[in-house]
Design a protein around this motif. Structure first.
Motif, PDB file in Angstrom:
ATOM      1  N   TYR A 157      10.503   9.420  56.087  1.00 19.88           N
ATOM      2  CA  TYR A 157      10.586   8.028  56.564  1.00 19.88           C
ATOM      3  C   TYR A 157      10.449   7.069  55.387  1.00 19.88           C
ATOM      4  O   TYR A 157      11.137   6.064  55.287  1.00 19.88           O
ATOM      5  N   TYR A 158       9.501   7.420  54.494  1.00 18.55           N
ATOM      6  CA  TYR A 158       9.295   6.552  53.317  1.00 18.55           C
ATOM      7  C   TYR A 158      10.496   6.580  52.393  1.00 18.55           C
ATOM      8  O   TYR A 158      10.848   5.576  51.791  1.00 18.55           O
TER       9      TYR A 158
ATOM     10  N   LEU B  80      12.921   4.294  53.579  1.00 21.85           N
ATOM     11  CA  LEU B  80      12.506   2.907  53.325  1.00 21.85           C
ATOM     12  C   LEU B  80      12.897   2.460  51.909  1.00 21.85           C
ATOM     13  O   LEU B  80      13.066   1.273  51.648  1.00 21.85           O
TER      14      LEU B  80
END
Lengths: 314, 567
Positions: A27-28, A31
């Motif tokens: 997820y990071y 991002l």
């Protein structure tokens, strides 16, 4: 001992954070592009703001230009029209905030109440559409519609026995025209956020209310509105962050020498005084000044919201 | 596992795309010396009168140099790529363009265009300039803009003053007044003008209304104009049953220079007129004898309802649109090639036979001052912006660029850049009327050429016209267009206006932008009756005259010295 404990706690906290990030690393990773975008295009260029304290010259560049201290601000505050422009910008922004902000909420509530899904979708699309018309086109349409000689609105007024009104030539009509046209163009688009928030409200609440005998208005008042209250508050706080910004196109297009006393706002003023004459430092100074005002207003609103027990930005 | 690999690849691709988008396009050569310093051998900034004398000397020198250069000049045709940032419509296609290929074959120059959207070209140019990422050549729309002066001052663009004399075709096709228009306050030239068609000011009158209301007699003075205006406003000439027609709809108080002529000895012009008042004295506009009478006349016409009450909402060309829509009787024009054709076709909505033009529009000169036989017209510098050369290119490349611009100003270059390649873009070329004929098949390649993308759109003051082969009306129209200005010039006096700049005034407008803006608003508010004459004149006396005094002093000194040196 206390210091050691604090260090241990801090280390533990960091460890937890790191392991959380590690656990959710994909997820990071997703991002990352957004983060890079913001750093490169929004944070790095911020160093350019120093030109407000410089006499910017193309030849010398941002860093090489001569420092002139607060000269640009002195020049700004001493311009004869400055305070009038400040007043106009503030009045128009406040009017826009208090007149057009609630319209989107009301419209969203109304759209949410439409039972027939097909009809709701068509209505939604129709109210979104004006958002995609450029102000240049809309401004031209308004000038033509409102013309005292050839305009449709004045033709109707004439046929009803009224005297034609010179909307574009009277300063008193400028602000209402701006607000009404803003609402017409943007209110529909503004409902998206609230409609999205409404989908998050638990439908069982409505069912329970129906069992208790609540009517539509009561459901709207006691379920829907409280359900989107935090969204409304956050949206309001964010709107105050752009309080001094009235947009350039709309005002510039509706502006003329007859309404200039009420229509000159920072965007148009900066364009004429700064960019038109290649005074980039001055234009940046105006931008910085309005940003600081907006930031203060946003901080105050955020503080009030927090104190009132509402959602706030931080 | 697959998902992880896919997610990682997706993120990396997104990040790479982002970084590629903001990568530098290459390092520009270090700017050790600005071209302005290396080639201009700048003196201390001389007074404008001296600049005028220098200008005259330069003109003579330039003529001599041109003659010599014409014999010696040989174009370098070694292959080179020149990047150009241009203001051109999307209809121009520079990819797979056979005309550009042919140009490269003849001149050795491959043109690499960068064309931002036309609507925000100026903003884009400003950003490029501020970021020091200029193409080798950039188009600038106007030389009067402060930004052009600033770019020159800051050494972002080459000073070409001392080089242009080496290029005979540049000197031959670009008249002196166009070079003068490109001069900065230091008297130097920092851009090569893009020559356009010649044009002068005039007016167009609705022939039908003129015949109906005053038996076709063109108003010759202010009284006749007012009488005609009353009939237009009262007599419903468009027969729609409503009083919705007006004499004219000016684009601002000073937009319709054709009336100003009756009050002041120049058309439009700036706050600092370069011609003396009727009494022979130089004066700033607000002190000219006709200044207040003109505004009073305008105010009176407005109060009587003879002028479009909404004139202050006009955008560019709105006055023309209202004329074409039969809302106004008169429209200010720059009479040149094509003006009647475009106006009449716009009015009728289809191509009209030139023999019928006079049924729609009567061309007439501006109003004339009392006691004068013919109206005056300024011969305006008929350039369409110009080409600036980046300071980041070396002198050898500047020479190649100037050489290419020189070729673009020959008949061969002009024809190729505006008409294309014979047999591919056009069929025949008539040098007399400067017209090409095209077959339908050739029309399909029209996207390869565009007057916006051409380095010179006018040759000898005439633009290239194109007609479809066999279309007799189009051919007739081309002949009409070519002769229109020639015929109109026989009805007027052409006045030569010197090209002189006033640095103190430029500084004044930069330091007092709100005051300059306020003057315009005060003038319009006086005309529309929102303020009375006492309020207006007290603004002039208390604020305007004291503020402009230093600039006025420089203006008077410069103009008087110019007049003395001209005698």
């Amino acid at each position: 001992m206390q210091k050691e404990n604090a260090a241990l706690l801090s280390k533990e906290k960091w460890g937890k954070t790191l392991s959380y990030i590690k656990r959710n690393k994909y997820y990071y990773l997703l991002l990352l592009p957004g983060l890079i975008y913001y750093i490169i295009f929004h944070y790095v260029p911020m160093y350019g703001i120093i030109i407000v304290f410089k006499d910017f010259s193309f030849k010398k560049g941002i860093l090489g230009s001569d420092w002139i201290g607060l000269e640009n601000f002195r020049y700004l505050f001493h311009l004869s029209e400055f305070w009038n422009v400040f007043r106009n910008s503030l009045i128009l922004s406040l009017l826009r905030l208090f007149a057009s902000f609630p319209v989107s909420v009301i419209l969203a509530l109304m759209l949410n109440e439409i039972g027939n899904r097909k009809y709701q979708r068509i209505t939604q699309t129709l109210v979104y559409l004006p958002h995609f018309i450029s102000w240049v086109v809309l401004g031209g349409i308004m000038v033509n519609f409102l013309s005292p000689t050839w305009g449709v609105i004045n033709q109707v007024l004439k046929n009803l026995g009224f005297t034609p009104i010179f909307f574009m030539g009277k300063p008193e009509y400028f602000r209402p025209l701006v607000i009404i046209s803003s609402i017409w163009k943007e209110a529909g688009w503004g409902t998206i956020l609230y409609l999205a928030a409404m989908t998050g409200i638990d439908t069982e609440l409505y069912d329970a209310a129906s069992v208790d005998g609540a009517n539509r208005i009561q459901k709207m008042r006691y379920i829907t509105l409280p359900g989107i209250r935090s969204t409304i508050v956050l949206s309001f706080i964010l709107r105050t962050g752009s309080l001094m910004s009235n947009g350039f196109e709309q005002i510039y297009i509706l502006q003329n020498s007859q309404n200039i006393s009420v229509s000159e706002v920072f965007e148009t003023y900066t364009y004429k005084m700064g960019l038109g004459n290649g005074r980039y430092s001055f234009s940046t100074a105006v931008g910085l000044f309005t940003t600081v005002i907006s930031l203060i207003m946003m901080l105050i609103t955020n503080y009030i919201a927090k104190k009132g027990g509402e959602e706030s930005l931080w | 596992m697959k998902k992880r690999i896919l997610a990682t690849m997706l993120c990396l691709t997104m990040a790479a795309g982002l970084l590629a988008g903001c990568g530098s396009k290459g390092s520009a050569p270090a700017k050790e010396e600005t071209p302005a310093e290396t080639t201009a051998q700048k003196e201390e900034s001389a007074p404008a009168a001296t600049a005028a004398e220098e200008q005259a000397a330069e003109e003579t020198a330039a003529e001599e140099t041109t003659e010599a250069a014409a014999e010696e000049y040989v174009m370098n045709t070694d292959p080179i790529t020149i990047t150009i940032m241009d203001r051109a419509p999307e209809s121009f296609s520079y990819e797979d363009n056979q005309v550009l290929d042919k140009i490269a074959e003849i001149t050795g120059v491959t043109l690499a265009y960068e064309i931002p959207p036309m609507s925000n070209y100026t903003e884009r140019l400003q950003v490029v300039m501020a970021a020091d990422e200029m193409c080798d050549v950039s188009y600038t729309w106007g030389f009067g803009a402060t930004t052009y002066q600033k770019w020159a001052e800051d050494g972002l663009i080459w000073d070409v003053t001392d080089m242009i004399g080496d290029y005979p075709n540049l000197m031959a096709n670009i008249p002196q007044n166009q070079w003068d228009a490109a001069r900065c306050e230091d008297g130097r030239i920092y851009a090569v003008p893009k020559p356009h068609q010649d044009s002068v000011y005039g007016i167009g009158i609705n022939t039908d209304w003129l015949n109906k209301l005053v038996d076709g007699k063109v108003p010759a003075n202010l009284e006749e104009l007012e009488a005609f205006g009353k009939l237009v406003a009262e007599s419903d000439p468009d027969a729609n049953g409503q009083k919705d027609t007006f004499l004219f709809s000016p684009p601002g108080v000073w937009g319709d220079g054709w009336i100003v002529q009756a009050f002041m000895p120049y058309v439009g012009g700036s706050v600092l007129p370069k011609l003396p008042d009727f009494d022979g004295e130089y004066k700033i506009r607000q002190k000219m004898d006709g200044y207040l009478p003109y505004l009073r006349w305008f105010r009176d016409m407005y109060a009587q309802g003879l002028i479009d009450p909404e004139f202050f909402t006009n955008n560019t060309y709105d006055d023309r649109t209202k004329f074409q829509q039969n809302r106004t009787a008169i429209c200010a024009l720059t009479v040149g090639q094509n003006i009647t054709t475009s106006l009449v076709n716009g009015m009728v909505g289809e191509d009209v036979d030139p023999d019928l033009f006079s049924q729609y529009i009567t061309l007439a000169p501006c109003m004339k001052p009392d006691g004068q036989d013919k109206a005056n017209v300024e011969q305006s510098a008929s350039n369409w912006g110009g080409w600036m050369i980046s300071a980041n290119v070396d002198e050898e490349t500047v020479r190649r660029i100037l050489g290419f611009l020189d070729w673009a100003n020959t008949e061969e270059g002009w024809l190729m850049m505006n008409g294309g390649v014979q047999g591919h873009n056009y069929d025949t070329y008539d040098p007399e009327t400067k017209t090409v004929t095209k077959t339908q098949e050739e029309r399909e390649f029209d996207k390869e050429i565009n007057s916006y993308a051409s380095m010179a759109s006018g040759l000898g003051g005439i633009m290239l016209q194109s007609v479809t082969a066999g279309d007799e009306i189009s051919l007739k129209r081309a002949v009409y267009n070519t002769n229109e200005l020639k015929d109109f010039l026989t009805t007027v006096n052409v006045v030569s206006v010197p090209s002189i700049s006033f640095p103190a005034y430029t500084q004044f407008t930069a330091d007092n932008p709100d005051l300059v803006d306020r003057l315009t608003n005060m003038e319009e508010n006086f005309v529309t009756g929102n303020i009375d004459e006492a309020a207006f004149t007290s603004f002039l006396e208390d604020e305007w005259f004291p503020a402009i005094a230093p600039a006025e002093e420089e203006y008077l000194q410069t103009m008087n010295e110019y007049a003395a040196s001209a005698q």
